[in-house]
Motif scaffolding. Structure first.
Motif, PDB file in Angstrom:
ATOM      1  N   HIS A 198      37.785  16.813  -6.315  1.00 47.49           N
ATOM      2  CA  HIS A 198      37.465  17.008  -4.956  1.00 47.49           C
ATOM      3  C   HIS A 198      36.168  15.894  -4.521  1.00 47.49           C
ATOM      4  O   HIS A 198      35.928  15.319  -3.425  1.00 47.49           O
ATOM      5  CB  HIS A 198      36.994  18.472  -4.510  1.00 47.49           C
ATOM      6  N   LYS A 209      37.404  12.492  -4.062  1.00 52.17           N
ATOM      7  CA  LYS A 209      38.153  12.307  -2.749  1.00 52.17           C
ATOM      8  C   LYS A 209      37.351  12.136  -1.550  1.00 52.17           C
ATOM      9  O   LYS A 209      37.371  11.514  -0.395  1.00 52.17           O
ATOM     10  CB  LYS A 209      39.411  13.495  -2.784  1.00 52.17           C
ATOM     11  N   LYS A 210      36.184  13.312  -1.737  1.00 52.55           N
ATOM     12  CA  LYS A 210      35.433  13.308  -0.498  1.00 52.55           C
ATOM     13  C   LYS A 210      34.763  11.897  -0.421  1.00 52.55           C
ATOM     14  O   LYS A 210      34.478  11.379   0.693  1.00 52.55           O
ATOM     15  CB  LYS A 210      34.365  14.386  -0.688  1.00 52.55           C
ATOM     16  N   LYS A 225      29.596  25.019   8.086  1.00 54.74           N
ATOM     17  CA  LYS A 225      29.087  25.508   6.593  1.00 54.74           C
ATOM     18  C   LYS A 225      28.156  26.528   6.712  1.00 54.74           C
ATOM     19  O   LYS A 225      27.926  27.567   6.175  1.00 54.74           O
ATOM     20  CB  LYS A 225      28.741  24.065   5.921  1.00 54.74           C
ATOM     21  N   LYS A 272      32.489  24.661   0.549  1.00 58.66           N
ATOM     22  CA  LYS A 272      33.785  23.947   0.675  1.00 58.66           C
ATOM     23  C   LYS A 272      34.264  23.611  -0.852  1.00 58.66           C
ATOM     24  O   LYS A 272      34.399  22.278  -0.938  1.00 58.66           O
ATOM     25  CB  LYS A 272      33.664  22.864   1.533  1.00 58.66           C
ATOM     26  N   SER A 273      33.940  24.386  -1.708  1.00 62.49           N
ATOM     27  CA  SER A 273      34.310  24.061  -3.210  1.00 62.49           C
ATOM     28  C   SER A 273      35.234  25.189  -3.551  1.00 62.49           C
ATOM     29  O   SER A 273      34.961  25.424  -4.929  1.00 62.49           O
ATOM     30  CB  SER A 273      32.984  23.902  -3.832  1.00 62.49           C
ATOM     31  N   GLN A 297      40.161  23.515  -1.752  1.00 62.79           N
ATOM     32  CA  GLN A 297      39.579  22.162  -2.005  1.00 62.79           C
ATOM     33  C   GLN A 297      39.848  21.486  -3.384  1.00 62.79           C
ATOM     34  O   GLN A 297      39.897  19.991  -3.144  1.00 62.79           O
ATOM     35  CB  GLN A 297      38.110  22.091  -1.695  1.00 62.79           C
ATOM     36  N   HIS A 298      40.106  22.145  -4.239  1.00 63.93           N
ATOM     37  CA  HIS A 298      40.210  21.702  -5.509  1.00 63.93           C
ATOM     38  C   HIS A 298      41.764  21.538  -6.016  1.00 63.93           C
ATOM     39  O   HIS A 298      42.028  21.241  -7.190  1.00 63.93           O
ATOM     40  CB  HIS A 298      39.570  22.479  -6.454  1.00 63.93           C
ATOM     41  N   LYS A 299      42.688  21.743  -5.153  1.00 69.24           N
ATOM     42  CA  LYS A 299      44.058  21.973  -5.188  1.00 69.24           C
ATOM     43  C   LYS A 299      44.439  22.540  -6.471  1.00 69.24           C
ATOM     44  O   LYS A 299      45.136  22.403  -7.218  1.00 69.24           O
ATOM     45  CB  LYS A 299      44.393  20.523  -5.448  1.00 69.24           C
ATOM     46  N   TRP A 331      41.331  27.937 -10.578  1.00 67.48           N
ATOM     47  CA  TRP A 331      39.870  27.545 -10.266  1.00 67.48           C
ATOM     48  C   TRP A 331      38.868  28.499 -10.809  1.00 67.48           C
ATOM     49  O   TRP A 331      38.066  28.092 -11.506  1.00 67.48           O
ATOM     50  CB  TRP A 331      39.924  28.099  -8.694  1.00 67.48           C
ATOM     51  N   GLU A 340      29.342  18.418  -8.341  1.00 66.27           N
ATOM     52  CA  GLU A 340      30.187  18.745  -7.289  1.00 66.27           C
ATOM     53  C   GLU A 340      29.603  19.738  -6.213  1.00 66.27           C
ATOM     54  O   GLU A 340      29.210  19.594  -5.090  1.00 66.27           O
ATOM     55  CB  GLU A 340      31.473  19.521  -7.618  1.00 66.27           C
ATOM     56  N   GLN A 398      27.930  19.033  -2.159  1.00 63.38           N
ATOM     57  CA  GLN A 398      28.431  19.759  -1.336  1.00 63.38           C
ATOM     58  C   GLN A 398      27.280  20.617  -0.601  1.00 63.38           C
ATOM     59  O   GLN A 398      27.279  20.910   0.581  1.00 63.38           O
ATOM     60  CB  GLN A 398      29.249  20.977  -1.808  1.00 63.38           C
TER      61      GLN A 398
END
Length: 530
Positions: A182, A185-186, A254, A493-494, A498-500, A506, A522, A526
């Motif tokens: 994540h 990617k971001k 957020k 947003k963690s 978001q982490h698939k 998770w 991470e 965020q």
């Protein structure tokens, strides 16, 4: 790598100054007055900008030579596998040198955008109103120099952003899931957008250079060049303004998600009350055990020693339970306070981001409006006086400069605290580094190309992870507190989406000590992003 830039800058500056001198000499034939103060001021601006840019290029070139020498010394006698690894390291070092080169140019770029460009606009307006050809062409020469400096900075930033985007795309593919995926990617999305915007900005500055050069040479298509430059400036300003609006919107969402979590003191009031009750009950049980022990101790009947032994064991066990209950309550109270602190920090960061994006994006939007006015004026009235466009451009530059100076001051303050007060945000259980002197801290604060690695944001990220991690990482955290901390991660947003990852996987990643550093990185990212 830096030499082509240097040659281009020198040729452009020489051509512009030569043209300006020729025009000024032609003007002097019909006007016996000496060069005005405005001419001298504009020439000084051009020389300062050119010398500063040349110095930045020279520093980057020297650094590159040193890096090549070091790389050559290190590669002597290495194996093929090590050579391959060094090639990758060399590419990383090139990217680092380019990033430092770009950051060396940023102060010059800030000076140009916030001072030289608006001043040039003011003199251009004055020259048009007074029909002063000499001042007009001197302002155009200074404007060409300013746009060249902007172009150099923007082009370097575009290359660095493109390299960062490519690197993070590879990292995102390497880490198919989890915090590492994540984060990469971001960053890849952000740096990719920076590359596109930077390329468009480079085109806009190229059009600005062409506009100023046509003014200097008094070309027939000067109005067309001015119109094209205004359209390009308006387009890039609109794109930057829209991007700032999107970032501000993300930060606002957020902020609302974090605010929905509520006050931790109220949310965990019930669990704290239960822990207090458990402590009181354990205390009463310990007291009763000691009373029983005292009674058996005074008893002179048969089996006294056996009863005393059992009473001692019971009192010892009750005392241990009372101690554990007190420690659990104290830990829970500390965790509630820490959760309240990190939630407040997260909301503050998002509010600050909203403010910076609103002001900076507003400045870009105003500059876009100035570009529209300039394009319209060029298309309808040629190169006539345009006080509205100049005023809008100056106001927009002022807003953008204010945000830039605020960011620079905040970063310098954080770098100063990082080395002058290392104990303030040190990792718990770690011996902090020795505090630097005031002079050394000030020198470190002025190193604008360095990022803060041990600041408040990193400390808050560690605290959030400690609260959200599983029992294998932080066993003393209550289940209720852990759930609240993980809800904060989702708000930031963690979360699993978001982490698939599935929620169970998770949660398992949070309980893996090997992934601790990735999680902290991470969370820190965020906290800073919208």
């Amino acid at each position: 790598m830096s030499t082509p830039f240097r040659r281009t800058s020198t040729r452009q500056s020489a051509a512009v100054l030569a043209s300006a001198r020729q025009r000024q000499e032609g003007t002097r034939t019909g006007n016996t007055s000496v060069r005005s103060t405005e001419h001298a001021f504009l020439e000084m601006q051009s020389r300062v900008g050119n010398r500063a840019a040349t110095a930045a290029v020279q520093r980057a070139r020297n650094t590159t030579r040193d890096g090549e020498a070091e790389s050559g010394d290190a590669s002597a006698g290495a194996t093929n596998a090590k050579k391959s690894a060094r090639k990758k390291d060399y590419r990383d070092r090139i990217a680092g040198l380019l990033d430092r080169f770009k950051k060396n140019l940023e102060p010059i770029d800030t000076f140009i955008k916030g001072f030289q460009t608006p001043t040039n606009g003011a003199f251009t307006q004055q020259a048009a109103a007074a029909a002063n050809e000499g001042l007009k062409h001197s302002a155009a020469a200074s404007g060409a120099s300013a746009a060249s400096g902007n172009l150099l900075t923007e082009a370097a930033g575009t290359v660095v952003s493109g390299m960062d985007a490519y690197k993070n795309i590879k990292d995102a593919r390497k880490h198919e899931t989890g915090a590492g995926h994540h984060t990469a990617k971001k960053k890849a999305k952000v740096k990719g957008a920076d590359t596109v915007v930077g390329a468009a900005g480079s085109g806009s500055y190229s059009a600005a250079i062409a506009k100023e050069v046509t003014k200097v040479q008094k070309a027939a298509d000067a109005a067309v060049a001015s119109e094209a430059s205004g359209i390009a400036s308006a387009s890039i300003g609109a794109v930057k303004g829209m991007r700032s609006a999107l970032r501000a919107g993300g930060a606002a969402r957020k902020y609302r998600q974090v605010k929905k979590l509520g006050d931790p003191h109220l949310v965990h009031a019930g669990s704290l009350a239960r822990l207090k009750e458990s402590r009181e009950q354990a205390g009463w049980a310990a007291a009763e055990a000691y009373v029983a022990l005292d009674a058996y101790w005074k008893d002179e009947g048969p089996g006294r020693l056996e009863h005393v032994s059992e009473a001692v064991d019971a009192a010892w066990e009750a005392m241990g339970e009372a101690r554990d209950a007190a420690e659990s309550l104290q830990r829970a109270e500390r965790d509630v306070e820490m959760l309240n602190t990190v939630q407040g920090y997260a909301k503050k960061k998002q509010l600050t981001k909203i403010g910076k994006e609103a002001v900076g994006g507003g400045g870009e939007s105003v500059k876009a409006a100035a570009g529209v006015v300039t394009a319209v004026a060029a298309g309808t009235a040629g190169l006539a006086s345009n006080p509205v466009g100049w005023g809008l451009a100056g106001a927009g530059a002022g807003l953008v400069l204010g945000v830039t100076m605020y960011k620079a001051l905040r970063a310098a303050t954080k770098r100063y605290e990082e080395v002058h007060h290392p104990e303030r945000w040190a990792t718990q259980g770690e011996t902090p580094a020795e505090a630097a002197s005031r002079g050394e801290s000030l020198k470190h604060a002025l190193k604008f190309w360095k990022k803060v690695s041990k600041g408040q944001r990193q400390a808050m990220a560690r605290e959030i992870y400690a609260l959200a991690a599983g029992p294998d990482v932080s066993g003393g955290t209550t289940a209720e507190m852990r759930e609240s901390a993980r809800a904060l991660l989702v708000a930031l947003k963690s979360g699993p989406a978001q982490h698939k990852l599935a929620p169970e996987a998770w949660a398992e990643s949070l309980n893996d000590p090997a992934r601790k550093s990735g999680w902290i990185k991470e969370i820190a990212e965020q906290l800073a992003s919208g």
